[in-house]
Design a protein around this motif. Structure first.
Motif, PDB file in Angstrom:
ATOM      1  N   LEU A 366       0.869  -1.171   0.000  1.00  0.00           N
ATOM      2  CA  LEU A 366       0.000   0.000   0.000  1.00  0.00           C
ATOM      3  C   LEU A 366       0.910   1.227   0.000  1.00  0.00           C
ATOM      4  O   LEU A 366       1.765   1.360   0.864  1.00  0.00           O
ATOM      5  N   MET A 367       0.751   2.099  -1.000  1.00  0.00           N
ATOM      6  CA  MET A 367       1.644   3.257  -1.096  1.00  0.00           C
ATOM      7  C   MET A 367       1.381   4.240   0.036  1.00  0.00           C
ATOM      8  O   MET A 367       0.237   4.620   0.254  1.00  0.00           O
ATOM      9  N   PRO A 368       2.417   4.656   0.765  1.00  0.00           N
ATOM     10  CA  PRO A 368       2.189   5.704   1.770  1.00  0.00           C
ATOM     11  C   PRO A 368       1.666   6.945   1.053  1.00  0.00           C
ATOM     12  O   PRO A 368       2.191   7.314   0.005  1.00  0.00           O
ATOM     13  N   SER A 369       0.616   7.546   1.567  1.00  0.00           N
ATOM     14  CA  SER A 369      -0.031   8.607   0.793  1.00  0.00           C
ATOM     15  C   SER A 369       0.108   9.981   1.432  1.00  0.00           C
ATOM     16  O   SER A 369      -0.260  10.974   0.830  1.00  0.00           O
ATOM     17  N   GLN A 370       0.636  10.047   2.647  1.00  0.00           N
ATOM     18  CA  GLN A 370       0.703  11.363   3.282  1.00  0.00           C
ATOM     19  C   GLN A 370       1.744  12.234   2.600  1.00  0.00           C
ATOM     20  O   GLN A 370       2.841  11.791   2.289  1.00  0.00           O
ATOM     21  N   THR A 372       4.555  14.843   1.865  1.00  0.00           N
ATOM     22  CA  THR A 372       5.739  15.430   2.504  1.00  0.00           C
ATOM     23  C   THR A 372       6.513  16.217   1.452  1.00  0.00           C
ATOM     24  O   THR A 372       6.454  15.899   0.270  1.00  0.00           O
ATOM     25  N   VAL A 373       7.231  17.241   1.924  1.00  0.00           N
ATOM     26  CA  VAL A 373       8.019  18.082   1.016  1.00  0.00           C
ATOM     27  C   VAL A 373       9.458  17.593   1.026  1.00  0.00           C
ATOM     28  O   VAL A 373      10.066  17.472   2.087  1.00  0.00           O
ATOM     29  N   GLY A 374       9.973  17.313  -0.141  1.00  0.00           N
ATOM     30  CA  GLY A 374      11.366  16.887  -0.214  1.00  0.00           C
ATOM     31  C   GLY A 374      12.296  18.081  -0.294  1.00  0.00           C
ATOM     32  O   GLY A 374      11.922  19.127  -0.827  1.00  0.00           O
ATOM     33  N   SER A 375      13.482  17.943   0.258  1.00  0.00           N
ATOM     34  CA  SER A 375      14.445  19.050   0.155  1.00  0.00           C
ATOM     35  C   SER A 375      15.856  18.576   0.475  1.00  0.00           C
ATOM     36  O   SER A 375      16.052  17.544   1.111  1.00  0.00           O
ATOM     37  N   LEU A 376      16.805  19.366   0.010  1.00  0.00           N
ATOM     38  CA  LEU A 376      18.203  19.128   0.358  1.00  0.00           C
ATOM     39  C   LEU A 376      18.579  20.033   1.514  1.00  0.00           C
ATOM     40  O   LEU A 376      18.018  21.118   1.672  1.00  0.00           O
ATOM     41  N   SER A 377      19.553  19.618   2.292  1.00  0.00           N
ATOM     42  CA  SER A 377      20.064  20.477   3.360  1.00  0.00           C
ATOM     43  C   SER A 377      20.710  21.710   2.718  1.00  0.00           C
ATOM     44  O   SER A 377      21.109  21.686   1.552  1.00  0.00           O
ATOM     45  N   VAL A 379      23.606  22.965   3.267  1.00  0.00           N
ATOM     46  CA  VAL A 379      25.008  22.779   2.880  1.00  0.00           C
ATOM     47  C   VAL A 379      25.103  21.967   1.589  1.00  0.00           C
ATOM     48  O   VAL A 379      25.976  22.200   0.745  1.00  0.00           O
ATOM     49  N   GLU A 380      24.162  21.042   1.382  1.00  0.00           N
ATOM     50  CA  GLU A 380      24.179  20.260   0.152  1.00  0.00           C
ATOM     51  C   GLU A 380      23.799  21.130  -1.049  1.00  0.00           C
ATOM     52  O   GLU A 380      24.352  20.979  -2.141  1.00  0.00           O
ATOM     53  N   ASP A 384      26.189  21.722  -4.154  1.00  0.00           N
ATOM     54  CA  ASP A 384      25.818  21.484  -5.553  1.00  0.00           C
ATOM     55  C   ASP A 384      26.136  22.691  -6.436  1.00  0.00           C
ATOM     56  O   ASP A 384      26.606  22.542  -7.564  1.00  0.00           O
ATOM     57  N   ARG A 387      29.883  22.786  -6.923  1.00  0.00           N
ATOM     58  CA  ARG A 387      30.341  21.755  -7.860  1.00  0.00           C
ATOM     59  C   ARG A 387      30.021  22.158  -9.298  1.00  0.00           C
ATOM     60  O   ARG A 387      30.837  21.983 -10.204  1.00  0.00           O
TER      61      ARG A 387
END
Lengths: 572, 522
Positions: A366-370, A372-377, A379-380, A384, A387
């Protein structure tokens, strides 16, 4: 965890009538059952019918034998636990084992039983030895917490005593030797004495198992007597004992051995162990002993953990088919683990067994459906950008090991004996090449440079990576700093070229800086600087000292800069 | 072959000059190299290049080839010019007894002049034969007062040949004999002169060459250029020029551009994928306490994976000063007796000093534990691409430091089925797997635990990762009251296939040529 060998035919015999099919069992059949025991097929010899299987679960020593694996499968095929009546018998055992005072300080616990009526076969003996070895080495932590002895029962006169004796007080012929040795000699000379002697070292006396006539059974946890303690194919009556430092582990181990021998057809007869001191099970302990307790778990707990409505009937069915005694009690289930298991610390352990018993394939993902916002720290993100810019300026990115050597990080950089030689070092060094964490990136780049003198020039290298910097003000005594290092080598490489690169990078990042001259041993005098921003030193720039280049066998002038990306992330 | 426009266009300016020189030669149809050089104004190396090209194109041919002996000074010759030849020095030594006040023997001359015995004996032999010296009683050598022809000839030749080359036949007979006598021969390299052969070729235009040269002459020379320059643009002079056509099928020279490391490119892709799926990045220290690295993950302190042969310990400082409360006490209690988690706990004497022992981070899960303790958002998804260290002997499949891709997912909806759902997502997104299957697994900190096996389009069935629901003994002491998935992906094998390498050590290769040339196929 352990990898064990099993034989297909032996496995088939141990399954007995539980398996309906009449065709011989195949390796593929066994592989299909492996999820029940968290086993992974490592190797197979189809001609001999031998399989090598790794068992993953460190808390399930009962599975580390052909008997144990077959038992788990048999229970699944039968849908109900195997019965081991000897755990339930209330008769007072006719055989006794007396423990002498003082052992509580050395190796306090012992458990034992007799196994009668099973004629030891070749494959059965191989399994017995393998089980003894795997349980002693892995479950018993190299015989520290438990060790096992198996003997020819007819030669033993009861009661057996478990006592402490001085190393020169007794002699016997250990397995693998022809003549009698004193206990002290065994500890000094016998390979097992040398290997396991340290477990009982530091005491004036050592533990010894003897029978009613003073015949030595063994010197636990070191070695058995050759006369009584060598089991052979064809023996029909065995005596099994386990000694150790943890009462429940000692008894659990004996329970496993008893169940294994019972599965092969032996009748198990209990032994009464009499202690002169208290144990958590009293002064007299009948072994094997089922110390398992029933646990009451709400059905809802199981269902919500699994994400599936099952009902108490299905839960009980699944648990019974995995060896538990399970009873439904309204919206709860009462479960008792089998006597050869003691790995239920929490209800979640039972939950997993429900899932394994039903098969993971029985659950629809069952796919988790809640949301959430993805993000990089932060410093990362800065890393980037850095680089990207470095690539645009024409630099090739490198990735290096963080573990390095003092020779590379300091000696070759001319830093030995200077303020820059402080390194975070490994205590248990395996190889001198991996003995320290790098404190800067430049040596990593020079390592590439040193190995690449035949790659065409110019070389422009950079790495953004972690370094470890000692810092007494930190709770852990050091900080991890994400650092950019850049190196340029070619026939005309000079300070102004690398300075231009740094300047362009920091212009685009909007990071104001100044350079302050610094005397740094890795660089030519008058051609090195600290990168200062907001009155903090955040990096270094300079032309590498010819001696550094020589040390690394680099035949071109080289210029570098290093910059803390952490500082950039804070300051931009 | 006709002098087609394309042939003319492909001529290099050097070739054009040589063709023109031959075409314009007043007298005969053929010219010696020397004369071509003079007429075309090319230096010898340019000339020989152009001649070879033209020969290859059959625009010129070799008319005749002559071998001419030429004479040059050797290094010995240069020395003789500066410091005089042995015959000259011996003659001067014996003509001037005043210098020493006494007559000299052969040995004395040899040591005084610092000459080799062979040099002295041949020089004295020659002088004696010419009557310039004589040997008297006692082995003394005296001057007869007669001049030495050889000495004089040598001096003349040394002066004439210094810094130049001359053909042997240009010298008079007498000097030629001296040259031949004092020329380097096999077995005697210490001589002042070298006679070598110069091959003199005469070239003439082939019929195609004549056509080409004629065409060039009609078009006018000097109009062809190879490089457009700012000056040509500035004054519009380019309009009167022809631009040489290039042979564009040749391989170009190699250049090295700026570029991300191919393995890092792979990890960047993984990072982007995870962010796109709603994961937040976690970061942390390379150095961890045993507490965060293991205790907080409910690995008992006697666990075999915590031994000295599995984890790197820090030499100095050995221990962290403190570990944040209430986590320290709560985790210790959960190990001892289960604390408030309804677990039995491990039931051993938790060593608080050991918990502060510093190690090199051995698993990325340490970051997850810290994130949970720091107050992760609910619902929340987190990931890290963390550098980890293991006490492993380094070989083709084991690295001592490596990247671990792992993280957590927490929230009220988390359970065993959503765990499988997440793994399904990873199978599709990370491995483009059409099929996946779940197998029971064991990790000390999860229950239930799952291994994810996928059918990779190129690799077949492979283990992609492990995951599970964190035990309450892990989450509750860290203050987390919702179920938590902990997951980890083993991507190095996929990375190695993408990069076409077979040894895990090559992910961190130090070979620049290899790094520059590796192409990743993602």
């Amino acid at each position: 965890m352990p990898t064990i060998s099993i034989n297909c035919q032996d496995f088939e015999q141990l399954l007995g009538k539980a398996r309906a099919a009449s065709t011989p069992i195949t390796a593929a059949d066994i592989e299909g059952w492996l999820p029940l025991v968290k086993g992974e097929l490592k190797d197979q010899d189809l001609e001999l019918g031998e399989l090598r299987i790794e068992l993953q679960d460190g808390n399930r020593p009962d599975l580390w034998s052909c008997e144990g694996m077959a038992r788990q499968v048999r229970i699944k095929l039968q849908g109900k636990p195997s019965s081991y009546p000897f755990f339930k018998s209330r008769h007072r055992p006719k055989r006794r084992l007396h423990v002498a005072p003082g052992l509580e300080e050395v190796r306090p616990y012992v458990a034992a039983c007799a196994a009668i009526g099973y004629r030891v076969t070749e494959v059965g003996l191989a399994q017995l030895i393998q089980t003894q070895e795997k349980l002693g080495e892995l479950f018993g932590r190299k015989r520290h917490t438990i060790s096992i002895g198996v003997y020819q029962l007819p030669q033993i006169v009861f009661p057996v005593t478990y006592a402490l004796v001085k190393p020169d007080e007794a002699r016997f012929t250990p397995l693998g030797f022809e003549e009698k040795l004193s206990l002290g000699e065994i500890l000094a000379v016998h390979p097992k004495g040398i290997e396991y002697g340290p477990i009982i070292a530091g005491h004036e006396r050592v533990p010894l198992l003897r029978d009613g006539e003073g015949q030595v059974l063994s010197l636990p946890p070191i070695i058995n007597s050759r006369e009584i303690g060598e089991v052979k194919v064809g023996d029909q009556e065995l005596f099994v004992e386990v000694t150790g430092t943890d009462l429940l582990m000692v008894i659990l181990t004996l329970n496993i051995l008893a169940a294994n021998l019972a599965d092969r057809g032996a009748t198990i007869e209990a032994v009464e162990v009499v202690y002169p001191y208290k144990t958590r099970l009293g002064k007299t302990v009948r072994t094997p002993f089922d110390f398992g307790q029933a646990r009451v778990i709400p059905i809802k707990t199981i269902e919500s953990a699994l994400g599936q409505r099952l009902g108490s009937e299905e839960v009980c069915r699944a648990l019974s088919a995995y060896g538990y005694e399970a009873r439904s009690a309204g919206n709860k289930v009462s479960v008792k683990p089998p006597p050869y298991r003691n790995d239920q610390m929490h209800a979640v352990d039972v939950v997993e067994d429900v899932a394994i018993s039903r098969g993971y394939g029985a659950f629809t993902p069952l796919m988790p459906s809640q949301f959430t916002v993805g993000s990089l720290s932060r410093v990362e993100q800065v890393s980037d950008r850095v680089r990207d810019l470095m690539v645009g300026v024409g630099f090739q990115e490198i990735i290096s090991n963080i573990l390095s050597s003092r020779q590379e990080l300091c000696d070759r950089m001319r830093l030995t004996g200077t303020a820059w030689e402080q390194l975070l070092e490994v205590d248990n060094v395996m190889s001198q090449s991996f003995a320290c964490l790098r404190q800067w990136i430049t040596p990593s780049l020079l390592r590439v440079e040193s190995a690449s003198t035949r790659a065409f020039y110019p070389h422009r290298l950079f790495e953004v990576g972690e370094v470890a910097v000692l810092d007494p003000t930190d709770d852990q005594g050091s900080r991890t700093v994400l650092t950019l290092g850049a190196l340029v080598t070619h026939a005309n490489a000079n300070f102004s070229e690398i300075h231009s690169c740094l300047d362009l990078l920091l212009y685009y990042l909007g990071y104001p800086y100044t350079l302050e001259p610094i005397h740094h041993p890795s660089f030519l005098g008058g051609r090195a600087g600290q990168i200062i921003s907001q009155s903090k030193a955040v990096g270094l720039i300079g032309e590498l000292h010819p001696e550094v280049l020589e040390q690394w066998q680099v035949g071109m002038p080289g210029v570098v800069f290093e910059l803390s990306v952490d500082a950039l992330a804070e300051g931009t | 072959m006709a002098a087609t426009p394309s042939l003319l266009d492909s001529l290099h300016p050097l070739e054009t000059k040589v063709l023109t020189a031959l075409h314009e030669a007043p007298s005969s149809a053929s010219l010696r190299e020397e004369l071509i050089a003079k007429a075309s104004g090319l230096d010898p190396s340019q000339l020989s290049m152009a001649v070879e090209w033209l020969l290859a194109k059959s625009l010129i041919k070799v008319e005749s080839e002559k071998v001419i002996p030429i004479v040059t000074l050797t290094q010995t010759g240069e020395q003789y010019f500066e410091k005089y030849a042995p015959v000259e020095r011996i003659l001067s030594a014996v003509q001037d007894p005043g210098q020493t006040g006494k007559r000299l023997t052969i040995q004395e001359i040899q040591s005084r002049e610092g000459l080799e015995p062979s040099e002295v004996s041949s020089a004295i032999g020659c002088l004696k034969k010419e009557g310039a010296i004589r040997i008297v009683q006692g082995g003394y050598i005296e001057s007869t007062g007669n001049p030495s022809g050889t000495a004089e000839s040598l001096r003349t030749l040394l002066q004439q040949l210094r810094g130049t080359t001359r053909e042997l036949h240009l010298f008079p007979e007498s000097l030629r004999r001296v040259i031949e006598q004092y020329a380097v021969k096999r077995g005697n390299t210490r001589e002042p002169f070298r006679i070598s052969d110069r091959i003199e070729r005469e070239f003439s235009l082939t019929s195609e060459g004549q056509e080409a040269a004629h065409a060039i002459a009609q078009q006018g020379i000097g109009e062809e250029v190879s490089q457009l320059t700012p000056d040509l643009l500035k004054d519009g002079a380019w309009r009167a020029k022809r631009f040489r056509k290039y042979t564009i099928s040749l391989r170009p020279p190699r250049i090295a551009g700026g570029r991300r490391h191919p393995y890092r490119e792979f990890l960047d892709l993984v990072k982007a994928k995870l962010v796109s799926m709603g994961f937040r990045e976690m970061r942390g220290s390379l150095i961890e306490t045993e507490f965060w690295n293991m205790d907080a993950l409910y690995m008992p302190q006697f666990h075999p994976a915590r031994e000295i042969h599995d984890v790197y310990f820090v030499k100095e400082p050995t221990h962290a000063e403190r570990i944040a409360e209430p986590f320290f006490s709560q985790v210790a209690a959960v190990h001892r007796d289960g604390w408030e988690t309804r677990s039995t706990g491990w039931g051993y004497d938790f060593d608080e000093h050991r918990a502060r022992r510093l190690v090199l981070r051995s698993q990325g899960t340490a970051l997850s534990a810290r994130t949970l303790a720091a107050g992760a958002t609910v619902p929340g998804k987190y990931f890290a691409i963390a550098r980890c260290f293991r006490y492993d002997r380094v070989d083709a499949t084991h690295a001592t430091d490596f990247f671990q891709v792992e993280g957590i997912v927490l929230g009220p909806e988390i359970n065993f089925r959503t765990l499988l759902g997440l793994l399904d997502l990873f199978a599709r997104e990370m491995a483009h797997a059409g099929e996946s299957r779940f197998l029971p697994a064991y990790f000390p900190f999860t229950e239930p635990s799952v291994e994810l096996h996928v059918r990779h389009p190129r690799l077949g069935w492979m283990e992609l990762g492990g995951a599970g629901l964190l035990r309450p003994e892990v989450t509750l002491p860290l203050g987390v009251n919702v179920p938590v998935i902990a997951w980890g992906l083993g991507l190095d094998r996929m990375a190695m296939v993408a990069l076409g390498i077979h040894d895990i050590r090559e992910l961190f290769s130090t070979d620049l040529e290899m790094i520059r040339t590796t192409r990743a196929h993602f």
